[in-house]
Motif scaffolding. Structure first.
Motif, mmCIF file in Angstrom:
data_model
loop_
_atom_site.group_PDB
_atom_site.id
_atom_site.type_symbol
_atom_site.label_atom_id
_atom_site.label_comp_id
_atom_site.label_asym_id
_atom_site.label_seq_id
_atom_site.Cartn_x
_atom_site.Cartn_y
_atom_site.Cartn_z
ATOM 1 N N GLN A 221 39.734 39.053 43.950
ATOM 2 C CA GLN A 221 40.814 39.063 42.969
ATOM 3 C C GLN A 221 41.651 40.309 43.175
ATOM 4 O OE1 GLN A 221 38.453 37.867 39.155
ATOM 5 N NE2 GLN A 221 40.583 37.411 38.737
ATOM 6 N N PHE B 168 44.318 42.758 40.981
ATOM 7 C CA PHE B 168 44.741 43.093 39.638
ATOM 8 C C PHE B 168 45.804 44.175 39.689
ATOM 9 C CE2 PHE B 168 41.307 41.010 37.340
ATOM 10 C CZ PHE B 168 40.250 41.023 38.239
ATOM 11 N N LYS C 26 46.994 47.308 37.054
ATOM 12 C CA LYS C 26 46.617 48.036 35.854
ATOM 13 C C LYS C 26 47.820 48.119 34.935
ATOM 14 C CE LYS C 26 43.788 52.124 34.991
ATOM 15 N NZ LYS C 26 43.261 53.362 35.629
ATOM 16 N N LEU D 236 43.361 45.446 32.998
ATOM 17 C CA LEU D 236 43.675 44.814 34.272
ATOM 18 C C LEU D 236 44.316 43.452 34.049
ATOM 19 C CD1 LEU D 236 40.359 45.686 36.093
ATOM 20 C CD2 LEU D 236 42.565 46.796 36.373
ATOM 21 N N ASN E 62 45.458 40.003 35.812
ATOM 22 C CA ASN E 62 45.207 39.183 37.003
ATOM 23 C C ASN E 62 46.489 38.937 37.786
ATOM 24 O OD1 ASN E 62 42.747 38.984 35.840
ATOM 25 N ND2 ASN E 62 42.608 36.766 35.924
ATOM 26 N N PHE F 7 44.530 46.991 42.154
ATOM 27 C CA PHE F 7 43.120 46.970 42.556
ATOM 28 C C PHE F 7 42.770 45.618 43.156
ATOM 29 C CE2 PHE F 7 41.446 50.803 40.641
ATOM 30 C CZ PHE F 7 42.333 51.066 39.616
ATOM 31 N N PHE G 137 34.790 46.705 42.803
ATOM 32 C CA PHE G 137 36.202 47.053 42.817
ATOM 33 C C PHE G 137 36.529 48.011 43.946
ATOM 34 C CE2 PHE G 137 38.369 45.436 39.054
ATOM 35 C CZ PHE G 137 37.312 44.900 38.356
ATOM 36 N N GLY G 138 37.750 47.876 44.456
ATOM 37 C CA GLY G 138 38.284 48.888 45.336
ATOM 38 C C GLY G 138 38.723 50.096 44.516
ATOM 39 N N THR G 139 39.143 51.142 45.193
ATOM 40 C CA THR G 139 39.483 52.395 44.520
ATOM 41 C C THR G 139 40.926 52.432 44.058
ATOM 42 O OG1 THR G 139 39.808 53.319 46.709
ATOM 43 C CG2 THR G 139 37.718 53.803 45.626
#
Lengths: 113, 108
Positions: free
Chosen positions: B33, B35, B37, B43, B45, B86, B98-100
């Motif tokens: 997914q 997202f 912010k 978050l 979608n 993200f 999650f990625g950073t």
């Protein structure tokens, strides 16, 4: 349409005090429910997930607990807050474990002092 | 454990240009997914993909489970696209990682 509601929006709490954060999902029966936490400057971590009422699995140990008293309700709590509990808490739901299309709530910002 | 490596960490675009964000996975993922912010930190979608590509307006995302990566392409960037993006990938054990994040700044 499904809606997800999280409360409270923000909290400032003292170390050692109790905490209860709530999350409700309307418009979807038997959702998978999740709690996520993000420390300041950190990445989002999954804390708990629940696939059915009364059943909660812990993913990360942070001296927190979670409960699912109703199909549409997910509660995150602790009896004694630590400074390290500060951060941003997000509740999320997904349709089922075969469809991981997550929808997140608006979050609760917690500051422990 | 599973890792999601997101790049770049920061991106600056002139209005009207485009670029791509990328997430590489250390293990095989079942879905991804993307997202964005919002101002409160929650978050929103953008895309959910179990495979292939999806497009929505000026955004397009692709997911290749076998090659272990996903991309988010932004074209004709607008000022309102500025924000933090993200990716998050779900492994075969249904855990979401999650990625950073990528901090995108679009300037005039």
């Amino acid at each position: 349409a499904q809606t997800i509601h999280q409360w409270p929006v923000a909290e400032i709490k003292a170390v050692g005090s109790p905490l209860s954060l709530g999350c409700t999902i309307k418009g979807k029966s038997s959702p998978n429910l999740y709690w996520y936490w993000q420390a300041t400057g950190g990445t989002l971590q999954q804390l708990f997930y629940s696939i059915t009422v009364g059943q909660v699995e812990s993913v990360v140990q942070l001296n927190l607990s979670a409960s699912r008293p109703k199909d549409d309700q997910f509660i995150l709590s602790t009896e004694k807050l630590l400074l390290s509990h500060s951060g941003f808490y997000l509740c999320a739901w997904s349709p089922d474990r075969g469809n991981s299309d997550y929808t997140f709530g608006s979050g609760t910002r917690l500051l422990v002092i | 454990g599973d890792q999601v490596e997101q790049s770049p960490s920061a991106l600056s675009l002139h209005e009207g240009t485009g670029s791509a964000l990328r997430c590489n996975f250390t293990t095989t993922m079942r879905a991804v997914q993307w997202f964005r912010k919002n101002s409160r930190g929650s978050l929103i979608n953008l895309f959910y993909l179990a495979s292939g590509t999806k497009e929505n307006g000026r955004l397009k995302s692709a997911f290749d489970s076998k090659e272990r990566y996903s991309t988010l392409h932004i074209r004709d960037a607008q000022l309102e696209d500025s924000g933090t993006y993200f990716c998050a990938a779900e492994n075969m054990g249904y855990k979401l990682t999650f990625g950073t994040g990528t901090s995108l700044l679009v300037d005039p």
